[in-house]
Design a protein around this motif. Structure first.
Motif, PDB file in Angstrom:
ATOM      1  N   CYS A 245       0.867   3.523  -3.196  1.00  0.00           N
ATOM      2  CA  CYS A 245       0.209   5.127  -3.056  1.00  0.00           C
ATOM      3  C   CYS A 245       1.559   6.255  -3.228  1.00  0.00           C
ATOM      4  O   CYS A 245       1.330   7.312  -3.747  1.00  0.00           O
ATOM      5  CB  CYS A 245      -0.117   5.188  -1.542  1.00  0.00           C
ATOM      6  SG  CYS A 245      -1.649   4.448  -1.294  1.00  0.00           S
TER       7      CYS A 245
ATOM      8  N   SER B 223      -5.576   9.512  -3.038  1.00  0.00           N
ATOM      9  CA  SER B 223      -6.694  10.141  -3.485  1.00  0.00           C
ATOM     10  C   SER B 223      -6.627  11.557  -3.803  1.00  0.00           C
ATOM     11  O   SER B 223      -7.065  12.131  -4.930  1.00  0.00           O
ATOM     12  CB  SER B 223      -7.973   9.384  -2.886  1.00  0.00           C
ATOM     13  OG  SER B 223      -7.945   8.187  -2.909  1.00  0.00           O
TER      14      SER B 223
ATOM     15  N   LEU C  78      -3.244   4.669  -7.537  1.00  0.00           N
ATOM     16  CA  LEU C  78      -4.463   4.351  -6.673  1.00  0.00           C
ATOM     17  C   LEU C  78      -5.217   3.090  -7.107  1.00  0.00           C
ATOM     18  O   LEU C  78      -5.518   2.429  -5.851  1.00  0.00           O
ATOM     19  CB  LEU C  78      -5.283   5.537  -6.792  1.00  0.00           C
ATOM     20  CG  LEU C  78      -6.621   5.802  -5.804  1.00  0.00           C
ATOM     21  CD1 LEU C  78      -6.278   5.619  -4.432  1.00  0.00           C
ATOM     22  CD2 LEU C  78      -7.396   6.888  -6.293  1.00  0.00           C
TER      23      LEU C  78
ATOM     24  N   ALA D 189      -3.700   0.218  -5.424  1.00  0.00           N
ATOM     25  CA  ALA D 189      -3.395   0.391  -4.034  1.00  0.00           C
ATOM     26  C   ALA D 189      -5.025  -0.177  -3.466  1.00  0.00           C
ATOM     27  O   ALA D 189      -5.035  -1.017  -2.603  1.00  0.00           O
ATOM     28  CB  ALA D 189      -3.293   1.806  -3.800  1.00  0.00           C
ATOM     29  N   LEU D 190      -5.914   0.246  -4.274  1.00  0.00           N
ATOM     30  CA  LEU D 190      -7.554  -0.152  -3.973  1.00  0.00           C
ATOM     31  C   LEU D 190      -7.626  -1.594  -4.074  1.00  0.00           C
ATOM     32  O   LEU D 190      -8.209  -2.221  -3.264  1.00  0.00           O
ATOM     33  CB  LEU D 190      -8.457   0.525  -4.671  1.00  0.00           C
ATOM     34  CG  LEU D 190      -8.494   2.236  -4.367  1.00  0.00           C
ATOM     35  CD1 LEU D 190      -9.492   2.855  -5.358  1.00  0.00           C
ATOM     36  CD2 LEU D 190      -9.104   2.496  -3.207  1.00  0.00           C
TER      37      LEU D 190
ATOM     38  N   ILE E 248      -4.375   5.752   1.472  1.00  0.00           N
ATOM     39  CA  ILE E 248      -5.377   5.788   0.236  1.00  0.00           C
ATOM     40  C   ILE E 248      -5.880   7.031   0.309  1.00  0.00           C
ATOM     41  O   ILE E 248      -6.163   7.359  -0.737  1.00  0.00           O
ATOM     42  CB  ILE E 248      -6.684   4.556   0.581  1.00  0.00           C
ATOM     43  CG1 ILE E 248      -5.831   3.372   0.486  1.00  0.00           C
ATOM     44  CG2 ILE E 248      -7.485   4.613  -0.163  1.00  0.00           C
ATOM     45  CD1 ILE E 248      -5.430   2.726  -0.829  1.00  0.00           C
TER      46      ILE E 248
ATOM     47  N   LEU F 173       1.021  -1.044  -0.105  1.00  0.00           N
ATOM     48  CA  LEU F 173      -0.030   0.072  -0.090  1.00  0.00           C
ATOM     49  C   LEU F 173       1.023   1.250   0.010  1.00  0.00           C
ATOM     50  O   LEU F 173       0.474   2.483  -0.788  1.00  0.00           O
ATOM     51  CB  LEU F 173      -0.986   0.209   1.064  1.00  0.00           C
ATOM     52  CG  LEU F 173      -2.256  -0.541   0.939  1.00  0.00           C
ATOM     53  CD1 LEU F 173      -3.041  -0.657   2.376  1.00  0.00           C
ATOM     54  CD2 LEU F 173      -3.281   0.052   0.243  1.00  0.00           C
TER      55      LEU F 173
END
Length: 480
Positions: free
Chosen positions: A307, A341, A312, A315-316, A337, A303
């Protein structure tokens, strides 16, 4: 404690029968009833021996009921039932498990009162507990006590001593000295010895010495284990020697030594810190294909790396995989996160993750408070700049309700955006709250408020006077 049984005893009660019933009973309180009723209900002369006492004591220790466990030790003494070394050590290890090493020492010191003479095993166990729990001063005193008590040096005890010395940079040289002197005590260093030293050297950034020791293992016929390889791979990654780490990773596989989760996670961390998160993701797939389940360290590493590179979507994907595996993301994961974003201007998604945190019961605490403050301010400013003023203002109100401090930048952005929309009463309210929070509005904020009033015909003249007055005050502060 009541003595009513939950079953019918046989006419002749045996230790084996009692032991089987205690093991089969999952409820601890019911197991205690079984234990007590074996002697309470029948007058057949049954008495608990070290096996049933030991079993019940271990059950109590596993449930962290140490006082009750020690009470049974006292009962054994009263009933003149021999207390074995293993029973005492089960209590000592239980205290160590809950990070109470000094209680482990206290129980150890009681052994001779119970006519149980501690052997080398007990001394080494307590020494290991003290080192593991970083009670190093006590550990070194205990080691001297061991030697005075006539406990001979062994590979196991010297390995523990080396581990203790490796925990501090100032004593690393002493650890290496003991390693070199081990043959003089009739002890041959094993893979654990080498692994401990290599890990200690790597943590100090002494990669050259660690590699030299690793090569020395081969010449001494001591095969490196997965732990040894992992320690050196992690050290190489932390010192930015990523290519060497990859080569070592391939070498261990060629030699038939299977990487574990920590090995994979260490190399992933190296890839992520080197801006090569795509390779880290490939390594994750390889790891899963080998039936190694990722842990929180693995997911946190990925993560962070994804990031940092602004990936993104990937990472999601990692966040979803965590949840599917039953692992609960914490504030740090959501913080990464949300920050990512915001960095890629996905402010609506960032706000949704803030809501998800709240619904998931992730509340700020002493450690995460500043993180919560930072990401909330970032989302409010981002939504203002992207034109989502209504949601930004609602989040601002939520922050005030929850006691989060508001950044000057957040106040500035909110006031200016609200003034542009013409909602001057709301802007005035925010300026008022800003002052109450101890933040002094600067020229830009006052100018935004004044300009908001400017186009209103009835207040044009007062606005001009207010602006002139403010400009005069600012000039007095600067030059007076």
């Amino acid at each position: 404690m009541g003595s009513k049984t939950l079953f019918k005893w046989s006419k002749q009660i045996t230790s084996s029968q009692v032991g089987k019933l205690i093991k089969a009973e999952k409820d601890l309180q019911k197991a205690l009833i079984i234990f007590d009723s074996a002697t309470a209900e029948y007058t057949n002369g049954f008495r608990h021996d070290h096996s049933t006492f030991g079993l019940m004591i271990r059950r109590l220790v596993s449930a962290n009921q140490f006082r009750s466990a020690e009470a049974l030790l006292d009962r054994m003494k009263e009933e003149k039932c021999s207390v074995t070394e293993d029973i005492f050590l089960s209590v000592c290890r239980g205290y160590a498990r809950v990070h109470r090493p000094l209680d482990s020492v206290r129980v150890f010191e009681k052994m001779e009162e119970y006519q149980c003479k501690p052997t080398d095993k007990s001394y080494i166990t307590i020494f290991g507990i003290l080192v593991e729990e970083n009670q190093l001063k006590v550990a070194f005193r205990f080691y001297k006590y061991m030697r005075k008590a006539g406990i001979p040096a062994s590979v196991v005890s010297l390995n523990i001593l080396i581990k203790a010395l490796c925990k501090n940079s100032s004593s690393m040289a002493a650890a290496l000295q003991i390693f070199r002197e081990m043959p003089d005590h009739g002890c041959t260093p094993d893979s654990y010895t080498y692994g401990t030293l290599i890990n200690g050297l790597c943590k100090l950034g002494k990669i050259g010495e660690a590699k030299e020791l690793f090569r020395d293992m081969g010449t001494k016929g001591c095969l490196p284990s997965v732990v040894t390889y992992t320690c050196l791979i992690r050290g190489l990654c932390q010192s930015n020697n990523l290519e060497e780490a990859v080569e070592l990773f391939e070498e261990m596989k060629c030699k038939g030594i299977n990487p574990n989760v920590l090995t994979y996670s260490s190399l992933m961390d190296g890839f992520c810190k080197g801006g090569r998160s795509s390779q880290a993701m490939e390594l994750l797939d390889s790891m899963v294909s080998k039936r190694h389940l990722p842990n929180m360290i693995t997911y946190s590493t990925l993560l962070h790396g994804l990031c940092e590179e602004g990936k993104l979507r990937e990472a999601l994907e990692i966040l979803d995989r965590m949840k599917l595996q039953g692992l609960k993301p914490d504030a740090g994961h959501y913080g990464k996160i949300i920050t990512c974003s915001c960095n890629v201007s996905k402010f609506h998604e960032a706000a949704n993750f803030l809501d998800e945190m709240v619904l998931g019961g992730i509340s700020p605490n002493r450690i995460t408070w500043s993180l919560h403050v930072r990401i909330h301010n970032a989302v409010v400013q981002g939504m203002c700049n992207s034109g989502n003023l209504t949601q930004a203002f609602q989040l601002y109100l939520s922050m005030r309700t929850r006691g989060f401090s508001i950044d000057e930048g957040t106040f500035d952005t909110l006031v200016k955006c609200i003034c542009k929309k013409g909602d001057l009463h709301k802007a005035y309210r925010i300026v008022d709250e800003m002052v109450l929070d101890g933040c002094i509005p600067d020229y830009g904020i006052w100018n935004a408020v004044v300009e908001g009033f400017w186009d209103r015909t009835k207040v044009r003249e007062p606005a001009e006077l207010l602006q002139a007055e403010l400009m005069g005050e600012i000039g007095d502060e600067q030059y007076g």
